[in-house]
Design a protein around this motif. Structure first.
Motif, mmCIF file in Angstrom:
data_model
loop_
_atom_site.group_PDB
_atom_site.id
_atom_site.type_symbol
_atom_site.label_atom_id
_atom_site.label_comp_id
_atom_site.label_asym_id
_atom_site.label_seq_id
_atom_site.Cartn_x
_atom_site.Cartn_y
_atom_site.Cartn_z
ATOM 1 N N GLU A 52 0.833 -1.204 0.000
ATOM 2 C CA GLU A 52 0.000 0.000 0.000
ATOM 3 C C GLU A 52 0.869 1.256 0.000
ATOM 4 N N TYR A 53 1.954 1.223 0.762
ATOM 5 C CA TYR A 53 2.868 2.367 0.753
ATOM 6 C C TYR A 53 3.484 2.552 -0.635
ATOM 7 N N TYR A 54 3.922 1.455 -1.237
ATOM 8 C CA TYR A 54 4.554 1.557 -2.557
ATOM 9 C C TYR A 54 3.575 2.095 -3.592
ATOM 10 N N SER A 55 2.341 1.594 -3.566
ATOM 11 C CA SER A 55 1.321 2.057 -4.505
ATOM 12 C C SER A 55 1.043 3.540 -4.312
ATOM 13 N N ALA A 56 0.942 3.976 -3.073
ATOM 14 C CA ALA A 56 0.678 5.387 -2.795
ATOM 15 C C ALA A 56 1.809 6.261 -3.318
#
Length: 272
Positions: A52-56
């Protein structure tokens, strides 16, 4: 055969300003994912996954119009710092500041510590250590968080009421999740403003005792150790660090360790 035309077309490395812009925009997206309310950061900050962090971060870079190589994206820790800023801004505390073209220095935890529960900062720095795998010859116990909890447990038996010493024991390896090649310096900078100078000194100079034993410490380094009033503390921390490497040793959870430290603030003897 090397393509002599390839290098000019490679994506350039991002500046600190662009990196900070991406971190701020990603934090806004993570804030929505976590559905945070003001004051929830210490509880909910660890709920998001690495994906989720990477996608954000990737979406933030795209929205801002930046072409960024994955290795140049801000770290999860940088985004978490901005999430904390954002949560506090919605409680009436200062909004995250995006740096201008002339300001290349990125925000640090020293500013965060003025507004945010310092135990939330400790947890934010410690949680990533669970994913840091260590040299099995030097650290047969496993990941860096398990090692840190072992050292803390031993320190609590040795110095149960010395909060500064206990924090050095628990936080001494946080830099391994930031910059494995220079983890001591990275850890010291990440904690500056959130711990005392004594705690920082113990963390910074812990490797010096190993260098002293191996006869690789410089004369200047020896003079610094000999002149310090904390040398005995440092030697004890070194002993605990080396003892805290036992596979399968029972330890308390990170939350339990932080709860113990928080409890020291309320002890009456600290006022004596």
């Amino acid at each position: 055969m090397q393509d002599r035309f390839r290098k000019p077309h490679q994506t350039p490395r991002v500046t600190a300003r662009v990196r900070n812009q991406i971190a701020v925009e990603a934090a806004r997206r993570m804030y929505d994912i976590l559905a945070l309310n003001p004051g929830e950061v210490p509880i909910r900050i660890g709920d998001a996954t690495e994906n989720e962090y990477y996608s954000a971060k990737r979406k933030a870079a795209a929205v801002l119009g930046h072409r960024v190589r994955p290795g140049d994206l801000p770290s999860d820790a940088e985004v978490r710092e901005q999430v904390i800023f954002l949560a506090n801004s919605r409680s009436g505390i200062e909004e995250p500041v995006v740096e201008d073209d002339e300001a290349e220095e990125e925000p640090t935890l020293e500013a965060l510590a003025d507004h945010v529960d310092r135990f939330a900062i400790y947890k934010m720095r410690l949680q990533p250590l669970e994913s840091v795998k260590q040299n099995p010859f030097q650290h047969p116990e496993g990941d860096a968080l398990f090692h840190s909890l072992q050292v803390f447990e031993r320190a609590r038996h040795a110095r149960p009421y010395d909060e500064e010493f206990l924090l050095a024991a628990l936080l001494h390896d946080v830099g391994k999740a930031i910059d494995p090649k220079a983890h001591v310096a990275a850890g010291v900078e990440a904690l500056r403003g959130a711990v005392t100078e004594r705690t920082l000194w113990l963390i910074e100079h812990l490797p010096d005792l190993v260098a002293l034993r191996e006869r690789t410490l410089s004369q200047r380094g020896r003079r610094i150790l000999d002149a310090s009033e904390y040398l005995d503390d440092l030697k004890l921390l070194r002993d605990l660090d080396e003892a805290g490497r036992v596979p399968g040793t029972p330890v308390e959870t990170l939350d339990q360790a932080l709860a113990y430290l928080r409890g020291l603030e309320d002890e009456a003897y600290l006022d004596g």
